[in-house]
Scaffold this motif. Structure first.
Motif, PDB file in Angstrom:
ATOM      1  N   ALA A 103      58.974  -1.876  37.115  1.00  0.00           N
ATOM      2  CA  ALA A 103      60.358  -1.777  36.647  1.00  0.00           C
ATOM      3  C   ALA A 103      60.991  -3.162  36.532  1.00  0.00           C
ATOM      4  O   ALA A 103      61.717  -3.451  35.578  1.00  0.00           O
ATOM      5  CB  ALA A 103      61.162  -0.903  37.611  1.00  0.00           C
ATOM      6  N   ALA A 104      60.691  -4.031  37.502  1.00  0.00           N
ATOM      7  CA  ALA A 104      61.228  -5.392  37.457  1.00  0.00           C
ATOM      8  C   ALA A 104      60.637  -6.168  36.281  1.00  0.00           C
ATOM      9  O   ALA A 104      61.339  -6.931  35.606  1.00  0.00           O
ATOM     10  CB  ALA A 104      60.925  -6.114  38.771  1.00  0.00           C
ATOM     11  N   THR A 105      59.339  -5.976  36.015  1.00  0.00           N
ATOM     12  CA  THR A 105      58.709  -6.634  34.877  1.00  0.00           C
ATOM     13  C   THR A 105      59.278  -6.118  33.563  1.00  0.00           C
ATOM     14  O   THR A 105      59.504  -6.889  32.624  1.00  0.00           O
ATOM     15  CB  THR A 105      57.184  -6.413  34.912  1.00  0.00           C
ATOM     16  OG1 THR A 105      56.644  -7.021  36.087  1.00  0.00           O
ATOM     17  CG2 THR A 105      56.511  -7.020  33.689  1.00  0.00           C
ATOM     18  N   LEU A 106      59.509  -4.811  33.475  1.00  0.00           N
ATOM     19  CA  LEU A 106      60.104  -4.227  32.276  1.00  0.00           C
ATOM     20  C   LEU A 106      61.484  -4.819  32.023  1.00  0.00           C
ATOM     21  O   LEU A 106      61.829  -5.173  30.885  1.00  0.00           O
ATOM     22  CB  LEU A 106      60.198  -2.712  32.426  1.00  0.00           C
ATOM     23  CG  LEU A 106      60.847  -1.949  31.273  1.00  0.00           C
ATOM     24  CD1 LEU A 106      60.021  -2.099  30.002  1.00  0.00           C
ATOM     25  CD2 LEU A 106      61.016  -0.468  31.630  1.00  0.00           C
ATOM     26  N   GLU A 107      62.278  -4.927  33.079  1.00  0.00           N
ATOM     27  CA  GLU A 107      63.614  -5.497  32.961  1.00  0.00           C
ATOM     28  C   GLU A 107      63.547  -6.932  32.440  1.00  0.00           C
ATOM     29  O   GLU A 107      64.307  -7.319  31.541  1.00  0.00           O
ATOM     30  CB  GLU A 107      64.292  -5.463  34.337  1.00  0.00           C
ATOM     31  CG  GLU A 107      65.754  -5.840  34.343  1.00  0.00           C
ATOM     32  CD  GLU A 107      66.369  -5.614  35.725  1.00  0.00           C
ATOM     33  OE1 GLU A 107      67.288  -4.795  35.826  1.00  0.00           O
ATOM     34  OE2 GLU A 107      65.900  -6.260  36.689  1.00  0.00           O
ATOM     35  N   ALA A 111      64.571  -8.164  28.499  1.00  0.00           N
ATOM     36  CA  ALA A 111      65.611  -9.191  28.394  1.00  0.00           C
ATOM     37  C   ALA A 111      65.082 -10.435  27.680  1.00  0.00           C
ATOM     38  O   ALA A 111      65.775 -11.036  26.853  1.00  0.00           O
ATOM     39  CB  ALA A 111      66.127  -9.558  29.785  1.00  0.00           C
ATOM     40  N   ALA A 112      63.832 -10.816  27.982  1.00  0.00           N
ATOM     41  CA  ALA A 112      63.227 -11.984  27.334  1.00  0.00           C
ATOM     42  C   ALA A 112      63.022 -11.747  25.845  1.00  0.00           C
ATOM     43  O   ALA A 112      63.235 -12.652  25.022  1.00  0.00           O
ATOM     44  CB  ALA A 112      61.894 -12.326  28.008  1.00  0.00           C
ATOM     45  N   MET A 113      62.613 -10.535  25.466  1.00  0.00           N
ATOM     46  CA  MET A 113      62.439 -10.215  24.052  1.00  0.00           C
ATOM     47  C   MET A 113      63.769 -10.272  23.311  1.00  0.00           C
ATOM     48  O   MET A 113      63.844 -10.748  22.171  1.00  0.00           O
ATOM     49  CB  MET A 113      61.802  -8.835  23.899  1.00  0.00           C
ATOM     50  CG  MET A 113      61.547  -8.422  22.456  1.00  0.00           C
ATOM     51  SD  MET A 113      60.426  -9.524  21.582  1.00  0.00           S
ATOM     52  CE  MET A 113      58.848  -9.001  22.269  1.00  0.00           C
ATOM     53  N   LEU A 210      68.986 -12.618  36.507  1.00  0.00           N
ATOM     54  CA  LEU A 210      68.101 -12.376  35.359  1.00  0.00           C
ATOM     55  C   LEU A 210      68.203 -13.466  34.299  1.00  0.00           C
ATOM     56  O   LEU A 210      67.247 -13.680  33.541  1.00  0.00           O
ATOM     57  CB  LEU A 210      68.457 -11.013  34.737  1.00  0.00           C
ATOM     58  CG  LEU A 210      67.661 -10.534  33.518  1.00  0.00           C
ATOM     59  CD1 LEU A 210      66.180 -10.368  33.860  1.00  0.00           C
ATOM     60  CD2 LEU A 210      68.231  -9.218  32.997  1.00  0.00           C
ATOM     61  N   ILE A 211      69.325 -14.176  34.250  1.00  0.00           N
ATOM     62  CA  ILE A 211      69.582 -15.110  33.152  1.00  0.00           C
ATOM     63  C   ILE A 211      68.493 -16.182  33.031  1.00  0.00           C
ATOM     64  O   ILE A 211      67.907 -16.372  31.951  1.00  0.00           O
ATOM     65  CB  ILE A 211      70.968 -15.774  33.315  1.00  0.00           C
ATOM     66  CG1 ILE A 211      72.070 -14.744  33.081  1.00  0.00           C
ATOM     67  CG2 ILE A 211      71.126 -16.940  32.340  1.00  0.00           C
ATOM     68  CD1 ILE A 211      73.476 -15.276  33.358  1.00  0.00           C
ATOM     69  N   LEU A 212      68.200 -16.890  34.101  1.00  0.00           N
ATOM     70  CA  LEU A 212      67.245 -18.000  34.011  1.00  0.00           C
ATOM     71  C   LEU A 212      65.821 -17.553  33.671  1.00  0.00           C
ATOM     72  O   LEU A 212      65.218 -18.100  32.736  1.00  0.00           O
ATOM     73  CB  LEU A 212      67.249 -18.816  35.305  1.00  0.00           C
ATOM     74  CG  LEU A 212      68.364 -19.852  35.459  1.00  0.00           C
ATOM     75  CD1 LEU A 212      68.155 -20.680  36.719  1.00  0.00           C
ATOM     76  CD2 LEU A 212      68.428 -20.768  34.246  1.00  0.00           C
TER      77      LEU A 212
END
Length: 343
Positions: A103-107, A111-113, A210-212
């Motif tokens: 779930a953390a990787t999906l998040e 966000a990166a995409m 999550l931003i960085l």
């Protein structure tokens, strides 16, 4: 219309049929790579400090003392039933790791995409629109530098600048310890859990964390979209229907944004499927750099501990995600561009 629907259905059936041998090849390669690795996986995972009797018993429990073909058959049987194995070091089900850390990787990857698309697509459009002008040279240089930059180097620079020097953003973890302790878990995606609970202080705390990592990973892959959109905008602007639109007196801005840009996005959708595989790989380095509790970080820890059972299960899940995303992207591409169905 019926012929078009039939061609789409046939195309999808062929693509789905191709998934089966792809998955079988993936399973076989991962199985063989784990088996040809030097040493006994049980001994390696336990650090060589366990008594021989314990190693022998655990090897027998895991089935590593069976003939290779029996191991492979059992391995495929378990995967078909959703059992990706049990880790040697901490006795966790790989399925549990996927549900919690995935779930953390999906998040992070979603966000990166979003960052990659928001940065790469407009800049690529700008570069294609003003080809061979100074803005084109600057944007192309930016795209090359971002794509060539190792994600962990960019991450460390971001941590130093925005975390240590400016002290604007947190540089580690998915949320502050207090937020994590007080949040109610529904989906293991902390942003979504905070929204479900209406816990806005927790939402903004998770968002800040999550931003960085998302920006770091997204900027690296924005370079791909910059180049792709630029090339396709330039190519589309040379097409006959664009010249016809100009001849009818349509303003250049409308020609570029309504016609050329829309058609230039079709290849971008196709590349998104390939980018998922690269994002998953980049997530391993990004999560390790920012101590983000995703699958990539878990994979790194199990690799350090030489827990081959955990590595095998996680790599298989990575592969299945890439195969599934490629299938979805193929479907969307065929839906948007009918020419894909006849290739």
């Amino acid at each position: 219309m019926a012929a078009s629907g039939s061609s789409l259905k046939s195309y999808l059936l062929v693509r789905i049929a191709m998934v089966i041998p792809t998955i079988l090849i993936l399973l076989t390669l991962v199985f063989l790579l784990m088996r040809v690795a030097p040493g006994n996986p049980v001994t390696a995972a336990l650090g060589g400090h366990a008594p021989p009797a314990v190693i022998k018993e655990l090897t027998h429990q895991l089935g590593y003392d069976r003939p290779l073909y029996q191991q492979f058959g059992l391995y495929v049987w378990h995967i078909l039933h959703g059992n990706f194995g049990t880790t040697i070091t901490d006795k966790r089900q790989v399925t549990e790791i996927i549900l919690q850390n995935g779930a953390a990787t999906l998040e992070l990857t979603v966000a990166a995409m979003i960052v990659a698309l928001l940065v790469g697509v407009p800049i690529g459009l700008l570069a294609g629109r003003f080809r061979d002008r100074p803005v084109d040279a600057v944007t192309r240089l930016f795209g090359v530098v971002m794509y060539a930059m190792p994600v962990f180097v960019l991450g460390l620079l971001a941590q130093i600048l925005f975390g240590s020097i400016l002290n604007w953003l947190p540089i580690s973890g998915q949320a502050s310890p207090l937020t994590t302790a007080l949040m109610t878990t529904h989906t293991n995606i902390l942003l979504m859990d905070a929204v479900i609970d209406g816990n806005w202080p927790a939402f903004w705390d998770v968002f800040d964390h999550l931003i960085l990592p998302a920006t770091t990973l997204g900027l690296v892959f924005a370079g791909v979209f910059i180049r792709l959109v630029r090339v396709n905008v330039i190519r589309t602007l040379k097409d006959d229907y664009i010249e016809a639109a100009r001849a009818r007196g349509i303003r250049e801005r409308a020609v570029v944004y309504r016609h050329a840009f829309r058609n230039a996005l079709v290849p971008v959708i196709t590349v998104i499927g390939l980018e998922v595989a690269l994002l998953m790989g980049g997530a391993v380095l990004t999560e390790t750099t920012f101590n983000w509790p995703g699958i990539g970080h878990a994979l790194y820890i199990y690799l350090e501990n030489r827990d081959y059972a955990a590595v095998q299960g996680i790599v298989i899940v990575f592969g299945l995600v890439v195969v599934a995303s490629s299938l979805v992207v193929d479907f969307i591409s065929a839906l948007i561009d009918p020419r894909m169905r006849y290739k």
